[in-house]
Write a protein that holds these residues in place. Structure first.
Motif, PDB file in Angstrom:
ATOM      1  N   LYS A 385     -34.577 -10.032 -24.971  1.00 50.22           N
ATOM      2  CA  LYS A 385     -33.906  -8.846 -25.490  1.00 50.22           C
ATOM      3  C   LYS A 385     -34.704  -8.194 -26.611  1.00 50.22           C
ATOM      4  O   LYS A 385     -34.743  -6.966 -26.745  1.00 50.22           O
ATOM      5  CB  LYS A 385     -32.514  -9.227 -25.980  1.00 50.22           C
ATOM      6  CG  LYS A 385     -31.671  -8.077 -26.486  1.00 50.22           C
ATOM      7  CD  LYS A 385     -30.298  -8.569 -26.924  1.00 50.22           C
ATOM      8  CE  LYS A 385     -29.446  -7.430 -27.463  1.00 50.22           C
ATOM      9  NZ  LYS A 385     -28.110  -7.924 -27.906  1.00 50.22           N
ATOM     10  N   GLU A 389     -35.710  -4.144 -27.265  1.00 44.88           N
ATOM     11  CA  GLU A 389     -35.253  -3.398 -28.430  1.00 44.88           C
ATOM     12  C   GLU A 389     -36.405  -2.835 -29.242  1.00 44.88           C
ATOM     13  O   GLU A 389     -36.282  -1.741 -29.825  1.00 44.88           O
ATOM     14  CB  GLU A 389     -34.371  -4.299 -29.297  1.00 44.88           C
ATOM     15  CG  GLU A 389     -33.037  -4.660 -28.633  1.00 44.88           C
ATOM     16  CD  GLU A 389     -32.202  -5.596 -29.475  1.00 44.88           C
ATOM     17  OE1 GLU A 389     -32.791  -6.265 -30.369  1.00 44.88           O
ATOM     18  OE2 GLU A 389     -30.981  -5.672 -29.256  1.00 44.88           O
ATOM     19  N   ARG A 395     -36.769  -1.803 -19.982  1.00 42.52           N
ATOM     20  CA  ARG A 395     -35.585  -2.572 -19.573  1.00 42.52           C
ATOM     21  C   ARG A 395     -35.775  -3.206 -18.197  1.00 42.52           C
ATOM     22  O   ARG A 395     -35.229  -4.264 -17.904  1.00 42.52           O
ATOM     23  CB  ARG A 395     -34.366  -1.654 -19.588  1.00 42.52           C
ATOM     24  CG  ARG A 395     -33.074  -2.306 -19.137  1.00 42.52           C
ATOM     25  CD  ARG A 395     -31.882  -1.370 -19.367  1.00 42.52           C
ATOM     26  NE  ARG A 395     -30.696  -1.834 -18.678  1.00 42.52           N
ATOM     27  CZ  ARG A 395     -29.877  -2.782 -19.137  1.00 42.52           C
ATOM     28  NH1 ARG A 395     -30.151  -3.367 -20.301  1.00 42.52           N
ATOM     29  NH2 ARG A 395     -28.816  -3.139 -18.454  1.00 42.52           N
ATOM     30  N   ASN A 782     -25.616  -6.105 -17.867  1.00 42.81           N
ATOM     31  CA  ASN A 782     -26.571  -7.150 -17.518  1.00 42.81           C
ATOM     32  C   ASN A 782     -25.998  -8.041 -16.421  1.00 42.81           C
ATOM     33  O   ASN A 782     -24.827  -8.428 -16.473  1.00 42.81           O
ATOM     34  CB  ASN A 782     -26.922  -8.002 -18.735  1.00 42.81           C
ATOM     35  CG  ASN A 782     -27.611  -7.193 -19.824  1.00 42.81           C
ATOM     36  OD1 ASN A 782     -28.417  -6.303 -19.540  1.00 42.81           O
ATOM     37  ND2 ASN A 782     -27.279  -7.482 -21.071  1.00 42.81           N
ATOM     38  N   GLU A 785     -27.308 -13.413 -18.588  1.00 43.88           N
ATOM     39  CA  GLU A 785     -27.877 -13.577 -19.922  1.00 43.88           C
ATOM     40  C   GLU A 785     -27.934 -15.063 -20.252  1.00 43.88           C
ATOM     41  O   GLU A 785     -26.990 -15.811 -19.956  1.00 43.88           O
ATOM     42  CB  GLU A 785     -27.018 -12.850 -20.968  1.00 43.88           C
ATOM     43  CG  GLU A 785     -27.074 -11.333 -20.857  1.00 43.88           C
ATOM     44  CD  GLU A 785     -25.937 -10.662 -21.616  1.00 43.88           C
ATOM     45  OE1 GLU A 785     -26.224  -9.987 -22.616  1.00 43.88           O
ATOM     46  OE2 GLU A 785     -24.778 -10.833 -21.194  1.00 43.88           O
TER      47      GLU A 785
END
Length: 821
Positions: A385, A389, A395, A782, A785
């Motif tokens: 992640k 960011e 992505r 998502n 995760e």
């Protein structure tokens, strides 16, 4: 004598109508009950007490056949027909109902309806013309299983259910089961990620999937115990799926603690077809499938009126009818390719083929099915992640573009059923060849800063096995109606090459471990269904399993060895009712979960060289369920289940590391609610919700089970033409799941998800066109995760604890064209 009508066990949507004999229905004695007015003699019956037997009016020349537990509907291949006046003809297949003497149970209106449907009746041509009614045929998940199911969570879905759902991936067909969530964390050819009842089932652990008795789960698998790849299935060939949850069925053994599903094929497809699909991101799919009849149905001899046969007393001779015995071939060939939205395209390519021979009727049949599957793909693994960011990764980007996978599976499965009066014998025997070569990289440059942490998991195996069961129907237990089943199951996995390797750009530089394994199992089970009263019945079962784990050779000789283990699992269900078309279920059962054969025999960690304890070969699990199933409202099926599941230990083999972890025990409890409403033929509404509380036991405050989903919802609306009906059709479906713990102390949680898929189309006799939109609202959720430590190039040596995610694919459109011939 009064009689009770009950539904037989469903096998490929077929059953048996009990014929003449000591327990045959003397329909002649029921004719005086038929005293309705002439207009009512068209059998427009009032709603019966038993909701799964209903009679409806059809036009002249039509035939009626039971459709699951729903209403009678027009159908071909009926085995008996009789004229009911000049305006209508009725027929009944040898399917789905049996009639046996019981205590008074039915209303006179239902007895009259059954008598009129089963027996030829002479009506005057001067009587009023019959009124035609349009029955609503309820099949699949909305079927009325009151009086049939042993638990509230048991069910089955039809082909119509499966094909009416827009899906992104093949594995999502399993979401037809209430409470199941399907996601993905890698490329298209890898098995999906499964979630149910607080279990993160990884790629299939603790949920047993089979195809007509042939297992799909892979035990002692290179990537993970119970690995289940559904890519070899072609949805258009599936007649339906039977599913159960919990440890309550004697026929369910290993890897079925959360539940089980058994897919069934059509013998003869509803039509031949050629299908072409096209969509965004280079999505293409082609399918050709059909059935070739090798002979015409064999005609049964004519039966004259016989005073010794109560079915023929006072009746005209029965006309010659078809016995329904047929032979044929069903074939299919599918090709699919898809790049996906990824910066490094998936380049997923899948071939599927099937050839199926069938011969027989609903009572006695034999099938042989060959299936072939091959796929290769690039792995779009999860990414950190933090890199999304700060802009280092898109992505839909990837850290290691050299990861990929290749897999193939070829199988031969022979099934049979024979009937001798009330004794039914069913069985199957199968042989499977399977291999997988999978390259992954989840920690990037943490363990090997220069070469990278990529690893390869590779295996090839043969599987041989079979099942056989004999059922004694219409038996008695101290004067009570009973049914007994005795079964035997065996499976043998011959794994000649299963290995874990460290690689750099798919080139091996270290062998972590390499093994040859033989794993065998045999199980015997018995089950007794007993009707104690009109409102109380039980299903009691006992199962015994024996396992042999043999690591015949290993990179470390200390890890070679063999082990035997066995386990006994009792099960019991008590069913109360029906009252007002509602039943109450109480169930308890013990089950088990096998561990990887390598873990059973490992004493030296192949990675660190440290001594480790062997894991238990078989782990005890148990569950209980309280449930309600109701049909009190017309055309509305509702189920509610409260469940509890406990496991002695969350023991798993960690395929990514080549070692084992013995986790603490676990306990899960929760609630599942499902409702299916079809008030008119062209409208269906369904909703499913599941809430789960899942914790490790004896773990202090850090007792949260990672990736255990506490809340999920699934629901949808289907409009227009159903099944093979002509006309416009549309559907829209939503699936949501709540935030869930990613670590044992619950300090890090995953993101919630809400996805909507929709489709619209038009169907004519010889063609069909449809458009589907997946992720209608283009949400940036998502699929999966995880929380663990990883390191990207240039980062500190110890890496970072972070969320690693596989994003939901953006909104995408697909078009489907089908020609029927």
């Amino acid at each position: 004598m009064r009689h009770r009508v009950r539904h037989h066990e469903w096998h490929k949507g077929k059953g048996r109508l009990v014929g003449a004999g000591p327990k045959a229905l003397d329909c002649g004695s029921l004719l005086p009950l038929f005293s309705a007015q002439p207009a009512a003699r068209s059998i427009a019956a009032k709603p019966p007490i038993i909701p799964f037997i209903r009679v409806a009016m059809l036009p002249a020349g039509a035939a009626i056949a039971t459709a699951g537990c729903g209403l009678f509907k027009a159908a071909a291949g009926c085995t008996q027909s009789k004229a009911f006046g000049p305006a209508a003809t009725f027929a009944l297949t040898r399917a789905l109902i049996s009639i046996t003497p019981m205590k008074p149970f039915l209303s006179q209106s239902l007895l009259a309806s059954l008598a009129a449907a089963l027996v030829p009746v002479s009506l005057s041509a001067q009587e009023s013309a019959p009124q035609e009614l349009a029955p609503i045929v309820v099949t699949g998940k909305a079927e009325d299983l009151v009086g049939v199911a042993s638990t509230a969570s048991q069910g089955r879905a039809s082909s119509e259910d499966l094909l009416s759902r827009p899906v992104l991936r093949r594995g999502e067909i399993l979401e037809i089961i209430p409470g199941v969530i399907i996601t993905q964390h890698a490329g298209g050819g890898k098995a999906n990620q499964y979630f149910l009842r607080g279990f993160n089932l990884d790629h299939g652990t603790d949920f047993a999937v089979s195809v007509e008795g042939m297992p799909m789960n892979m035990r002692t698998h290179a990537h993970g115990q119970g690995y289940t790849d559904l890519n070899p299935l072609i949805p258009e060939l599936l007649q339906g799926v039977e599913y159960r949850k919990g440890t309550f069925a004697a026929a369910d053994g290993d890897l079925s603690t959360a539940g089980s599903a058994n897919f069934l094929f059509f013998n003869q497809l509803p039509h031949n077809q050629a299908t072409f699909e096209i969509g965004e991101d280079n999505y293409y799919r082609g399918l050709i499938a059909g059935s070739i009849m090798l002979d015409a149905p064999e005609a049964a001899p004519s039966v004259a009126a016989d005073p010794k046969n109560p079915k023929n007393v006072g009746k005209n001779p029965v006309q010659p009818v078809s016995s329904g015995v047929t032979s044929g071939l069903t074939y299919a060939l599918e090709y699919n390719t898809y790049d996906g939205p990824w910066v490094h395209p998936d380049d997923f390519k899948r071939w599927n083929g099937m050839l199926r021979y069938f011969h027989g009727d609903e009572d006695n049949f034999f099938t042989v099915t060959f299936m072939g599957y091959h796929a290769d793909w690039n792995s779009s693994d999860q990414i950190p992640k933090r890199a999304i960011e700060d802009g280092r990764l898109d992505r839909f980007g990837t850290v290691d573009p050299t990861t990929l996978g290749e897999s193939q599976r070829y199988s031969l499965n022979a099934t049979f059923q024979t009937r001798d009066g009330d004794v039914v014998t069913r069985g199957n025997a199968y042989a499977i060849y399977y291999d997988l070569d999978l390259f992954s990289n989840f920690t990037y440059f943490l363990d090997y800063p220069d070469r990278g942490d990529q690893f390869e998991q590779k295996e090839s195996r043969w599987i041989f096995g079979g099942n056989i069961a004999r059922t004694w129907e219409n038996a008695e237990f101290f004067g009570h109606e009973a049914e007994y089943t005795l079964g035997f199951q065996t499976r043998h996995d011959v794994i000649g090459d299963i290995g874990l390797y460290r690689t750099e750009a798919r080139r091996r530089f270290l062998t972590v471990r390499e093994d040859e394994v033989y794993e065998a199992s045999a199980g015997i089970y018995g089950e007794a269904k007993t009707h104690w009263t009109d409102w109380f019945r039980t299903v009691a079962g006992l199962r015994a399993d024996g396992y042999y784990f043999d690591t015949q050779s290993s990179t470390l000789s200390a890890n070679e060895g063999d082990e035997f283990d066995g386990i006994i699992s009792p099960k019991i269900s008590a069913i109360f009712g029906p009252w007002h078309e509602t039943e109450l279920y109480l169930s308890y059962g013990m089950g088990f979960h096998s561990n990887d054969a390598r873990g059973v025999n490992t004493v030296i960690d192949p990675g660190s060289g440290d001594r480790v304890d062997k894991v238990d070969p078989l782990v005890r699990t148990q569950s209980a369920e309280i449930g309600v199933r109701s049909q009190v409202m017309p055309n509305l099926t509702t189920t509610l289940a409260l469940f509890w599941i406990e496991s002695d230990s969350e023991l798993v083999y960690i395929g990514d590391a080549g070692t084992n972890e013995a986790g603490p025990g676990s306990r899960r409890y929760g609630l599942e609610f499902a409702s299916y409403w079809r008030p008119v033929e062209w409208f269906t509404l369904d909703a499913e919700i599941a809430l789960t509380h899942a914790r490790f036991t004896d773990s202090g405050n850090d007792d949260y089970i990672p990736s255990s989903v506490p809340l999920m919802f699934s629901g949808g609306i289907t409009l227009g033409a159903h099944g093979q009906e002509e006309g416009p059709f549309a559907s829209i479906r939503a699936r949501a799941f709540d935030r869930r713990p990613l670590i044992e102390d619950n300090s890090v949680k995953g993101k919630s998800s809400f996805l909507v898929n929709a489709g619209i189309g038009y169907r004519k006799k010889n063609w069909e066109a449809a458009v589907e939109c997946l992720n209608l609202f283009d949400r940036e959720d998502n699929d999966i995760e995880y929380f663990y430590t990883s390191r990207l190039q240039g980062e500190r040596a110890e890496g970072y604890d972070d969320i690693h995610l596989h994003p939901t694919e953006p909104r995408t459109f697909r078009v489907r064209l089908t020609y029927k011939f």
